[in-house]
Design a protein around this motif. Sequence first.
Motif, PDB file in Angstrom:
ATOM      1  N   ASN A  78       0.844  -1.192   0.000  1.00  0.00           N
ATOM      2  CA  ASN A  78       0.000   0.000   0.000  1.00  0.00           C
ATOM      3  C   ASN A  78       0.878   1.240   0.000  1.00  0.00           C
ATOM      4  O   ASN A  78       2.063   1.161  -0.291  1.00  0.00           O
ATOM      5  N   TYR A  82       6.769   0.548   4.719  1.00  0.00           N
ATOM      6  CA  TYR A  82       6.897  -0.154   5.987  1.00  0.00           C
ATOM      7  C   TYR A  82       8.335  -0.186   6.492  1.00  0.00           C
ATOM      8  O   TYR A  82       8.572  -0.346   7.695  1.00  0.00           O
ATOM      9  N   PRO A  85       8.630   3.703   8.521  1.00  0.00           N
ATOM     10  CA  PRO A  85       7.325   4.218   8.948  1.00  0.00           C
ATOM     11  C   PRO A  85       7.430   5.657   9.447  1.00  0.00           C
ATOM     12  O   PRO A  85       8.528   6.142   9.760  1.00  0.00           O
ATOM     13  N   MET A  98       0.111   5.866  10.831  1.00  0.00           N
ATOM     14  CA  MET A  98       0.018   4.632  10.046  1.00  0.00           C
ATOM     15  C   MET A  98      -1.418   4.308   9.643  1.00  0.00           C
ATOM     16  O   MET A  98      -1.660   3.450   8.800  1.00  0.00           O
ATOM     17  N   THR A 103      -5.086   2.503   3.416  1.00  0.00           N
ATOM     18  CA  THR A 103      -4.345   1.435   4.076  1.00  0.00           C
ATOM     19  C   THR A 103      -5.301   0.497   4.796  1.00  0.00           C
ATOM     20  O   THR A 103      -5.113  -0.726   4.799  1.00  0.00           O
ATOM     21  N   SER A 107      -5.725  -3.373   4.105  1.00  0.00           N
ATOM     22  CA  SER A 107      -5.542  -4.320   5.200  1.00  0.00           C
ATOM     23  C   SER A 107      -6.722  -5.272   5.305  1.00  0.00           C
ATOM     24  O   SER A 107      -6.556  -6.458   5.571  1.00  0.00           O
ATOM     25  N   LYS A 110      -6.359  -7.840   2.654  1.00  0.00           N
ATOM     26  CA  LYS A 110      -5.331  -8.809   3.012  1.00  0.00           C
ATOM     27  C   LYS A 110      -5.841  -9.795   4.071  1.00  0.00           C
ATOM     28  O   LYS A 110      -5.510 -10.982   4.039  1.00  0.00           O
ATOM     29  N   ARG A 139       3.790  -5.184   8.083  1.00  0.00           N
ATOM     30  CA  ARG A 139       3.213  -4.325   9.129  1.00  0.00           C
ATOM     31  C   ARG A 139       3.874  -4.605  10.477  1.00  0.00           C
ATOM     32  O   ARG A 139       4.143  -3.674  11.251  1.00  0.00           O
ATOM     33  N   ALA A 142       7.153  -2.795  10.625  1.00  0.00           N
ATOM     34  CA  ALA A 142       6.968  -1.357  10.842  1.00  0.00           C
ATOM     35  C   ALA A 142       6.628  -1.068  12.304  1.00  0.00           C
ATOM     36  O   ALA A 142       7.148  -0.114  12.898  1.00  0.00           O
ATOM     37  N   ASN A 143       5.761  -1.891  12.876  1.00  0.00           N
ATOM     38  CA  ASN A 143       5.396  -1.704  14.281  1.00  0.00           C
ATOM     39  C   ASN A 143       6.601  -1.870  15.200  1.00  0.00           C
ATOM     40  O   ASN A 143       6.762  -1.124  16.174  1.00  0.00           O
ATOM     41  N   CYS A 166       3.162  -5.175  19.359  1.00  0.00           N
ATOM     42  CA  CYS A 166       2.980  -5.105  17.906  1.00  0.00           C
ATOM     43  C   CYS A 166       1.784  -5.917  17.423  1.00  0.00           C
ATOM     44  O   CYS A 166       1.213  -5.623  16.379  1.00  0.00           O
ATOM     45  N   PRO A 170      -3.195  -5.593  15.090  1.00  0.00           N
ATOM     46  CA  PRO A 170      -3.521  -6.551  14.032  1.00  0.00           C
ATOM     47  C   PRO A 170      -4.419  -7.685  14.517  1.00  0.00           C
ATOM     48  O   PRO A 170      -5.316  -8.128  13.793  1.00  0.00           O
TER      49      PRO A 170
END
Length: 208
Positions: A78, A82, A85, A98, A103, A107, A110, A139, A142-143, A166, A170
């Motif tokens: 996207n 990542y 960030p 973010m 996005t 997500s 995905k 992701r 990035a977190n 993290c 999600p």
Amino acid sequence: MAQTDLLEGKARLGRKRDHTRDAEILDAALDVLAEEGYDGMTIDMVAARAKAGKATVYRRWASKTDLVLDAVACLKPNDIDYASPPDTGTLRGDLVAMVKTPTIRESERKLKIMGGIVSMIARDSELADAAQAALVEPRAGANRIIFQRAVDRGEIPADSDIDTLCMIGPAMMTYRSLMLQLPASRDLAIATIDRVILPAAGIRPTTN
């Protein structure tokens, strides 16, 4: 066999495979996978979605598994980098930066793709690795950068469980999308940051 036929046969055998439609077919495969799941997905469905012949698909991929592996591995990123960030100077600012509407939509797609291949992941380690690399790790990586920055700034304790922090966002989004069949939104994502993630990291946020 006539000499002309032999020459034509050799020309056909030596003809380079046309890959110009590969991206369209792979994207169609992802759409079908998200809608039907791996078990319900067929090459016919993918060919119809891509407006391609079934033979065209089979010339590129010998099986449905091969097609899915390539499709998952080639998922388009996207609009967030990542690997780098956003760096706003605060943990909340980075996490909120973010959260963008495009996005979130990507997500959700995905997550549906992930849901579509769950039945195969346990049986196919190669597909599990591809899903981890394409759907989870970008992701998560990035977190980890964002939370490590917060540790380095002294914003959260040095012994913070970054891996668990993290996963909170999600995991909640996955449960909401796949189990509850509810859409995500920017407001919900930011509320999760303020009410769940930041308190778990030991921060009492000041919302704007």
